[in-house]
Motif scaffolding. Structure first.
Motif, short mmCIF file in Angstrom:
data_model
loop_
_atom_site.label_atom_id
_atom_site.label_comp_id
_atom_site.label_asym_id
_atom_site.label_seq_id
_atom_site.Cartn_x
_atom_site.Cartn_y
_atom_site.Cartn_z
N PRO A 84 -41.94 19.41 16.05
CA PRO A 84 -42.10 18.92 17.42
C PRO A 84 -40.78 18.83 18.18
N LYS A 85 -40.90 18.71 19.49
CA LYS A 85 -39.73 18.52 20.36
C LYS A 85 -38.91 17.36 19.81
N GLY A 86 -37.60 17.59 19.65
CA GLY A 86 -36.71 16.55 19.13
C GLY A 86 -36.68 16.47 17.61
N GLY A 87 -37.55 17.22 16.94
CA GLY A 87 -37.60 17.20 15.48
C GLY A 87 -36.42 17.93 14.88
N THR A 88 -36.09 17.58 13.63
CA THR A 88 -34.96 18.22 12.95
C THR A 88 -35.44 18.95 11.71
N GLY A 89 -34.69 19.97 11.34
CA GLY A 89 -35.00 20.76 10.15
C GLY A 89 -33.71 21.30 9.57
N SER A 90 -33.87 22.07 8.50
CA SER A 90 -32.68 22.64 7.86
C SER A 90 -33.03 23.96 7.19
N ILE A 91 -32.02 24.79 7.06
CA ILE A 91 -32.12 26.05 6.33
C ILE A 91 -30.94 26.07 5.37
N THR A 92 -31.24 26.08 4.08
CA THR A 92 -30.20 26.10 3.06
C THR A 92 -30.05 27.52 2.55
N LEU A 93 -28.81 28.01 2.53
CA LEU A 93 -28.53 29.34 1.99
C LEU A 93 -27.76 29.17 0.68
N THR A 94 -28.27 29.80 -0.37
CA THR A 94 -27.61 29.77 -1.67
C THR A 94 -27.12 31.18 -1.96
N TYR A 95 -25.81 31.28 -2.24
CA TYR A 95 -25.19 32.57 -2.52
C TYR A 95 -24.86 32.64 -4.00
N ASN A 96 -25.28 33.72 -4.66
CA ASN A 96 -25.01 33.95 -6.07
C ASN A 96 -23.67 34.67 -6.18
N ALA A 97 -22.66 33.95 -6.63
CA ALA A 97 -21.30 34.48 -6.68
C ALA A 97 -21.07 35.28 -7.96
N ALA A 98 -21.78 36.39 -8.11
CA ALA A 98 -21.70 37.17 -9.34
C ALA A 98 -20.52 38.15 -9.35
N ALA A 99 -20.22 38.77 -8.23
CA ALA A 99 -19.18 39.81 -8.19
C ALA A 99 -17.91 39.29 -7.53
N VAL A 100 -16.78 39.61 -8.13
CA VAL A 100 -15.48 39.22 -7.56
C VAL A 100 -15.21 40.12 -6.35
N ALA A 101 -15.23 39.51 -5.16
CA ALA A 101 -15.00 40.26 -3.92
C ALA A 101 -15.21 39.31 -2.74
N PRO A 102 -14.65 39.66 -1.59
CA PRO A 102 -14.99 38.91 -0.37
C PRO A 102 -16.45 39.19 -0.01
N PHE A 103 -17.09 38.23 0.65
CA PHE A 103 -18.47 38.45 1.10
C PHE A 103 -18.64 37.91 2.51
N ASN A 104 -19.58 38.52 3.21
CA ASN A 104 -19.96 38.14 4.56
C ASN A 104 -21.44 38.47 4.68
N LYS A 105 -22.29 37.46 4.61
CA LYS A 105 -23.74 37.67 4.58
C LYS A 105 -24.39 36.93 5.74
N PHE A 106 -25.60 37.36 6.08
CA PHE A 106 -26.36 36.66 7.11
C PHE A 106 -27.84 36.65 6.76
N VAL A 107 -28.56 35.71 7.38
CA VAL A 107 -30.01 35.69 7.31
C VAL A 107 -30.53 35.77 8.75
#
Length: 131
Positions: A84-107
């Motif tokens: 609803p109007k004024g309601g709050t929510g969240s989106i949690t992003l979990t990144y699996n840090a498997a490979a050694v390297a810089p990363f830049n991801k989006f959803v």
């Protein structure tokens, strides 16, 4: 007669202006990009993006799509649930840090908001766990 025309013009202008108002839902994120900095290899990291529906209608997230399997989104309230109007929510992003390297991801978030497609970004650098 002039008074009647002026009143009619003002009324038509008011109705036209009111009809142009956009009463859709709208996201207001606290932040849209998070930098993890350097993170150790093999240890998944998460960040929660918090938002508020600042629009006038309920906000409904229909889809949250990751660019790869290494980034997993979690949405609260669940996809398809009206916020609803004024309601709050969240989106949690979990990144699996498997490979050694810089990363830049989006959803990509698809919803019924004024901005129907929204992006959230995470970035950082995975370093060897020995460092």
């Amino acid at each position: 007669m002039k008074k009647l025309l002026i009143i009619a013009a003002v009324l038509v202008g008011f109705v036209g202006f009111t009809a142009m108002q956009d009463n859709k839902a709208e996201f207001k994120f606290v932040e849209e990009t998070h930098d993890f900095g350097k993170i150790p290899q093999g240890k998944p990291v998460s960040f929660t993006f918090k938002y508020t529906n600042v629009g006038n209608e309920p906000l409904i997230i229909s889809n949250v799509e990751s660019t790869c399997g290494c980034t997993v989104p979690s949405v609260e309230p669940k996809q398809g649930t009206p916020l609803p109007k004024g309601g709050t929510g969240s989106i949690t992003l979990t990144y699996n840090a498997a490979a050694v390297a810089p990363f830049n991801k989006f959803v990509k978030i698809t919803s019924n908001s004024k901005t129907p497609v929204k992006m959230l970004y995470i970035k950082g650098e995975v370093v060897s766990a020995a460092n």
